[in-house]
Motif scaffolding. Structure first.
Motif, PDB file in Angstrom:
ATOM      1  N   HIS A  26      -0.773   0.335 -17.998  1.00  0.00           N
ATOM      2  CA  HIS A  26      -0.987   1.628 -17.295  1.00  0.00           C
ATOM      3  C   HIS A  26      -1.159   1.227 -15.892  1.00  0.00           C
ATOM      4  N   HIS A  27      -0.210   1.790 -14.920  1.00  0.00           N
ATOM      5  CA  HIS A  27      -0.133   1.304 -13.611  1.00  0.00           C
ATOM      6  C   HIS A  27      -0.484   2.322 -12.675  1.00  0.00           C
ATOM      7  N   ILE A  28      -0.452   1.777 -11.401  1.00  0.00           N
ATOM      8  CA  ILE A  28      -1.123   2.726 -10.301  1.00  0.00           C
ATOM      9  C   ILE A  28       0.026   3.734 -10.207  1.00  0.00           C
ATOM     10  N   SER A  29      -0.302   4.899  -9.484  1.00  0.00           N
ATOM     11  CA  SER A  29       0.733   5.896  -9.455  1.00  0.00           C
ATOM     12  C   SER A  29       1.239   5.678  -8.107  1.00  0.00           C
ATOM     13  N   ASP A  30       2.522   6.279  -7.832  1.00  0.00           N
ATOM     14  CA  ASP A  30       3.314   5.997  -6.869  1.00  0.00           C
ATOM     15  C   ASP A  30       2.592   6.680  -5.470  1.00  0.00           C
ATOM     16  N   GLU A  31       2.093   7.621  -5.740  1.00  0.00           N
ATOM     17  CA  GLU A  31       1.372   8.261  -4.496  1.00  0.00           C
ATOM     18  C   GLU A  31       0.227   7.522  -3.930  1.00  0.00           C
ATOM     19  N   LEU A  32      -0.678   7.043  -5.036  1.00  0.00           N
ATOM     20  CA  LEU A  32      -1.769   5.980  -4.638  1.00  0.00           C
ATOM     21  C   LEU A  32      -1.253   4.753  -4.158  1.00  0.00           C
ATOM     22  N   LEU A  33      -0.125   3.956  -4.598  1.00  0.00           N
ATOM     23  CA  LEU A  33       0.280   2.930  -4.022  1.00  0.00           C
ATOM     24  C   LEU A  33       0.870   3.136  -2.824  1.00  0.00           C
ATOM     25  N   LEU A  34       1.664   4.209  -2.376  1.00  0.00           N
ATOM     26  CA  LEU A  34       2.215   4.397  -1.407  1.00  0.00           C
ATOM     27  C   LEU A  34       1.095   4.768  -0.163  1.00  0.00           C
ATOM     28  N   ASP A  35       0.210   5.291  -0.470  1.00  0.00           N
ATOM     29  CA  ASP A  35      -0.868   5.272   0.455  1.00  0.00           C
ATOM     30  C   ASP A  35      -1.580   4.075   0.861  1.00  0.00           C
ATOM     31  N   TYR A  36      -1.772   3.123  -0.169  1.00  0.00           N
ATOM     32  CA  TYR A  36      -2.171   1.808  -0.066  1.00  0.00           C
ATOM     33  C   TYR A  36      -1.380   0.934   0.754  1.00  0.00           C
ATOM     34  N   ALA A  37      -0.099   1.228   0.783  1.00  0.00           N
ATOM     35  CA  ALA A  37       0.689   0.458   1.441  1.00  0.00           C
ATOM     36  C   ALA A  37       1.017   0.889   2.819  1.00  0.00           C
ATOM     37  N   THR A  38       0.815   2.064   3.121  1.00  0.00           N
ATOM     38  CA  THR A  38       0.704   2.592   4.475  1.00  0.00           C
ATOM     39  C   THR A  38      -0.708   2.707   5.156  1.00  0.00           C
ATOM     40  N   GLY A  39      -1.625   2.195   4.486  1.00  0.00           N
ATOM     41  CA  GLY A  39      -3.154   1.834   5.063  1.00  0.00           C
ATOM     42  C   GLY A  39      -3.673   3.379   5.353  1.00  0.00           C
ATOM     43  N   ASN A  40      -3.696   4.396   4.230  1.00  0.00           N
ATOM     44  CA  ASN A  40      -4.116   5.427   4.211  1.00  0.00           C
ATOM     45  C   ASN A  40      -5.130   5.784   3.061  1.00  0.00           C
TER      46      ASN A  40
ATOM     47  N   CYS B 222      -1.737  -7.348 -11.851  1.00  0.00           N
ATOM     48  CA  CYS B 222      -0.282  -6.725 -12.114  1.00  0.00           C
ATOM     49  C   CYS B 222       0.825  -7.113 -11.189  1.00  0.00           C
ATOM     50  N   PRO B 223       1.742  -7.932 -11.816  1.00  0.00           N
ATOM     51  CA  PRO B 223       2.733  -8.395 -11.049  1.00  0.00           C
ATOM     52  C   PRO B 223       3.919  -7.187 -10.796  1.00  0.00           C
ATOM     53  N   SER B 224       4.007  -6.582 -11.742  1.00  0.00           N
ATOM     54  CA  SER B 224       4.854  -5.256 -11.589  1.00  0.00           C
ATOM     55  C   SER B 224       4.793  -4.426 -10.523  1.00  0.00           C
ATOM     56  N   CYS B 225       3.139  -4.219 -10.391  1.00  0.00           N
ATOM     57  CA  CYS B 225       2.716  -3.495  -9.238  1.00  0.00           C
ATOM     58  C   CYS B 225       2.889  -4.141  -7.798  1.00  0.00           C
ATOM     59  N   ARG B 226       2.635  -5.555  -7.712  1.00  0.00           N
ATOM     60  CA  ARG B 226       2.658  -6.194  -6.775  1.00  0.00           C
ATOM     61  C   ARG B 226       4.038  -6.136  -6.219  1.00  0.00           C
ATOM     62  N   ASP B 227       5.273  -6.054  -7.017  1.00  0.00           N
ATOM     63  CA  ASP B 227       6.562  -6.109  -6.791  1.00  0.00           C
ATOM     64  C   ASP B 227       7.073  -4.628  -6.222  1.00  0.00           C
ATOM     65  N   ARG B 228       6.427  -3.703  -7.045  1.00  0.00           N
ATOM     66  CA  ARG B 228       6.595  -2.374  -6.384  1.00  0.00           C
ATOM     67  C   ARG B 228       6.075  -2.184  -4.800  1.00  0.00           C
ATOM     68  N   LEU B 229       4.942  -2.622  -4.632  1.00  0.00           N
ATOM     69  CA  LEU B 229       4.458  -2.612  -3.531  1.00  0.00           C
ATOM     70  C   LEU B 229       5.279  -3.339  -2.104  1.00  0.00           C
ATOM     71  N   SER B 230       5.654  -4.683  -2.697  1.00  0.00           N
ATOM     72  CA  SER B 230       6.408  -5.399  -1.661  1.00  0.00           C
ATOM     73  C   SER B 230       8.097  -4.533  -1.646  1.00  0.00           C
ATOM     74  N   PHE B 231       8.371  -3.789  -2.549  1.00  0.00           N
ATOM     75  CA  PHE B 231       9.788  -3.174  -2.334  1.00  0.00           C
ATOM     76  C   PHE B 231       9.216  -1.984  -1.324  1.00  0.00           C
ATOM     77  N   MET B 232       8.197  -1.192  -1.755  1.00  0.00           N
ATOM     78  CA  MET B 232       7.655  -0.069  -0.617  1.00  0.00           C
ATOM     79  C   MET B 232       7.607  -0.361   0.846  1.00  0.00           C
ATOM     80  N   GLU B 233       6.839  -1.803   0.826  1.00  0.00           N
ATOM     81  CA  GLU B 233       6.830  -2.064   2.292  1.00  0.00           C
ATOM     82  C   GLU B 233       8.085  -2.339   3.078  1.00  0.00           C
TER      83      GLU B 233
END
Length: 225
Positions: free
Chosen positions: A7-21, A37-48
Motif C-alpha cells: 500500500h503506497h503513497i498516493s500520487d497527489e501526496l508524493l507529488l506535493d512532497y516532491a515539490t516541497g508543498n 519502499c523502493p517502489s515509491c522512491r523510484d516514483r519520486l525520482s521519476f517525478m523529480e
C-alpha cells in the motif's frame, strides 16, 4: 527475508512532497515510508526528473509569464505518468533488517523502539506525541496491543497511518510494515491489530478524530487525539 510493501503513497501526496508543498508532519510520514519502499522512491525520482525536464523546457520571462494553471497542468501530467509507472513496475523488496524506526523518524524520537518511553492511552494502547515546528498537523507514534481494535472513528480531515512493526486490518484489507493508509472525512473505520504481535504505527492528522464512543470522546481532550 525481504519486505514487500503493498500500500503506497498516493500520487497527489508524493507529488506535493516532491515539490516541497507538504508541512513537516506529513513530510515525516512520507519520508519514513520512502525509507521502507523502493517502489515509491523510484516514483519520486521519476517525478523529480520529469519535473526538472519540464521546467527546463519552459522559458519564463516577466513579459511572457505562464498561465496561472500551467503548474496544475504540469502536476496533472506528472501524476498520470507516475501512476502508469507504478502500475507497470514489478514488486520491489527491501531488507527487513532495517531498524524498526528508520530515518528520519528515528532522529525525531531519539532512538529506536527499545529506547522509547511510551505514554498510556488506555486498554493497553500507548502513544508518543512527536514535536515538530508544524502547526498544521499532529504526529504521534502508536502502539496497539496484538489482536485489539482502535476505537471506531471518523475524521475531521486527513489521516495518514504508516505501519512500522506488526500489522493491522481495516475491513478486509491488511496493512503490514511499510504500508501506508490514507483516510479522510469520508471514512469511518475501526482498524484492528493482528493477533501475532503489537502493532506500532506512525499516525499523522490535521484535525481531531471523531470517535463513536462517548467515553473515548470524554477523555479525548486529555489524550490530545
Amino acid at each position: 527475508m525481504t519486505l514487500h510493501v503493498q500500500h503506497h503513497i498516493s500520487d497527489e501526496l508524493l507529488l506535493d512532497y516532491a515539490t516541497g508543498n507538504l508541512a513537516e508532519g506529513w513530510s515525516i510520514a512520507v519520508a519514513t515510508h520512502l525509507a521502507l519502499c523502493p517502489s515509491c522512491r523510484d516514483r519520486l525520482s521519476f517525478m523529480e526528473h520529469t519535473g526538472g525536464q519540464l521546467l527546463e523546457a519552459t522559458e519564463v520571462t516577466a513579459e511572457d509569464a505562464p498561465a496561472t494553471d500551467s503548474w496544475s497542468a504540469m502536476k496533472a501530467k506528472l501524476k498520470s505518468q507516475g501512476t502508469a509507472r507504478l502500475a507497470a513496475a514489478k514488486p520491489v523488496a527491501t531488507p527487513t533488517d532495517l531498524p524498526v524506526l528508520p530515518e528520519p523518524l528515528r532522529s525525531y524520537l531519539g532512538g529506536d523502539v527499545e529506547a522509547l518511553k511510551w505514554k498510556a492511552l488506555g486498554r493497553g494502547a500507548y502513544h508518543i506525541p512527536i514535536k515538530t515546528g508544524d502547526t498544521e498537523s499532529q504526529v504521534r507514534l502508536l502502539k496497539i496491543p496484538a489482536g485489539k481494535p482502535v476505537p471506531e472513528h471518523s475524521h475531521g480531515g486527513r489521516e495518514l497511518t504508516l505501519v512500522l512493526k506488526g500489522a493491522f486490518t481495516d475491513g478486509e484489507t491488511v496493512f503490514k510494515r511499510g504500508d501506508i493508509e490514507e483516510a479522510d472525512e469520508t471514512l469511518t473505520h475501526q482498524p484492528v491489530a493482528t493477533p501475532d504481535e503489537d502493532c506500532i504505527c506512525l499516525a499523522v492528522t490535521d484535525a481531531p478524530l471523531k470517535f463513536k464512543s462517548f467515553l473515548v470522546r470524554l477523555v479525548q481532550p486529555v489524550l490530545g487525539i
